[in-house]
Motif scaffolding. Structure first.
Motif, mmCIF file in Angstrom:
data_model
loop_
_atom_site.group_PDB
_atom_site.id
_atom_site.type_symbol
_atom_site.label_atom_id
_atom_site.label_comp_id
_atom_site.label_asym_id
_atom_site.label_seq_id
_atom_site.Cartn_x
_atom_site.Cartn_y
_atom_site.Cartn_z
ATOM 1 N N TYR A 83 -6.727 2.281 1.015
ATOM 2 C CA TYR A 83 -5.543 1.146 1.567
ATOM 3 C C TYR A 83 -6.224 0.942 3.217
ATOM 4 C CZ TYR A 83 -3.529 1.307 -2.882
ATOM 5 O OH TYR A 83 -3.721 1.670 -4.186
ATOM 6 N N ALA A 103 0.668 -1.277 0.442
ATOM 7 C CA ALA A 103 -0.023 0.132 -0.076
ATOM 8 C C ALA A 103 1.208 0.977 0.012
ATOM 9 C CB ALA A 103 -0.662 0.172 1.322
ATOM 10 N N LEU A 151 -4.816 -3.441 -1.488
ATOM 11 C CA LEU A 151 -6.268 -3.641 -1.307
ATOM 12 C C LEU A 151 -7.302 -4.546 -0.237
ATOM 13 C CD1 LEU A 151 -8.771 -1.077 -0.689
ATOM 14 C CD2 LEU A 151 -10.100 -2.182 -2.559
#
Length: 239
Positions: free
Chosen positions: A54, A36, A201
């Protein structure tokens, strides 16, 4: 399901899962944060602000998942007098409240640079705020009675009734023309988000899910032990 109604049997079967869930949470969180923060690209419109997603999106998903789990556990506890399910709902409530608060907080941090406002009375945001209040109401009601059984029943009824808010949150962006962007991952036709952003994600979502089950089991084991202590004290009081 009834085989897990015995608290001692449930403790014996679920205790080995705790260290595995803790380890999975740590590994997935480390991988997810790397992807992320370092490996995924900035968004062409949102820039580096996209990285809030995220944490924000998995937290929002878990807020809904925890409430759904709490409502199901409450229904099982009320209908089948399942003591472990009843305690699972109680153990889930503060975790779900924390996830929902985190979603609201990170959404606000993202909203200021993107929308120019910390908060708007948008349908998705408002229904998420209602979800947070439902969690607080459940916890307040559960502890408002001298008789723990009456408190658990009242809180379970609130959890079941409040479940109507979950589909409202999910479909609010489809039912109303709101400021909140439409769903881009869980939708008909598949995700519209790029794979370079979808991967971190999903890893973060898996990390949050493992964290929930890890902490929920720890809290549930604590509830079972506390219930045993209350039982011993009651037997001592009544001879």
């Amino acid at each position: 399901m009834q085989s897990l109604a015995n608290p001692n049997r449930f403790m014996r079967l679920s205790r080995p899962l705790v260290p595995w869930l803790a380890g999975a949470t740590a590994v997935l969180m480390a991988v997810g944060m790397y992807l992320a923060l370092l490996a995924s690209p900035p968004d062409y419109q949102q820039g580096e602000s996209v990285r809030i997603m995220y944490v924000h999106v998995p937290a929002a998903w878990m807020g809904l998942f925890c409430y759904t789990s709490m409502a199901v556990a409450s229904a099982v506890g009320l209908i089948w007098r399942h003591p472990v399910a009843e305690m699972a709902g109680k153990a889930t409530a503060p975790i779900g409240a924390c996830f929902t608060f985190l979603a609201l907080l990170t959404g606000s941090l993202w909203g200021k640079p993107m929308w120019g406002a910390w908060w708007v009375w948008d349908a998705r945001l408002t229904s998420m705020l209602v979800l947070f209040f439902l969690y607080l109401g459940y916890m307040a009601l559960e502890g408002a009675f001298d008789d723990p059984a009456r408190g658990a029943r009242a809180a379970s009824i609130l959890a079941i009734v409040g479940f109507v808010n979950v589909p409202i949150i999910k479909f609010s962006v489809d039912w109303w023309n709101t400021l909140h962007q439409p769903a881009s991952v869980i939708r008909m036709g598949g995700p519209t988000i790029d794979a370079s952003m979808l991967a971190p994600l999903l890893v973060m979502a898996a990390a949050f899910t493992c964290y929930y089950f890890w902490v929920m089991l720890l809290r549930l084991h604590g509830e079972i032990i506390a219930g045993k202590i209350r039982g011993v004290r009651l037997r001592q009081v009544h001879g």
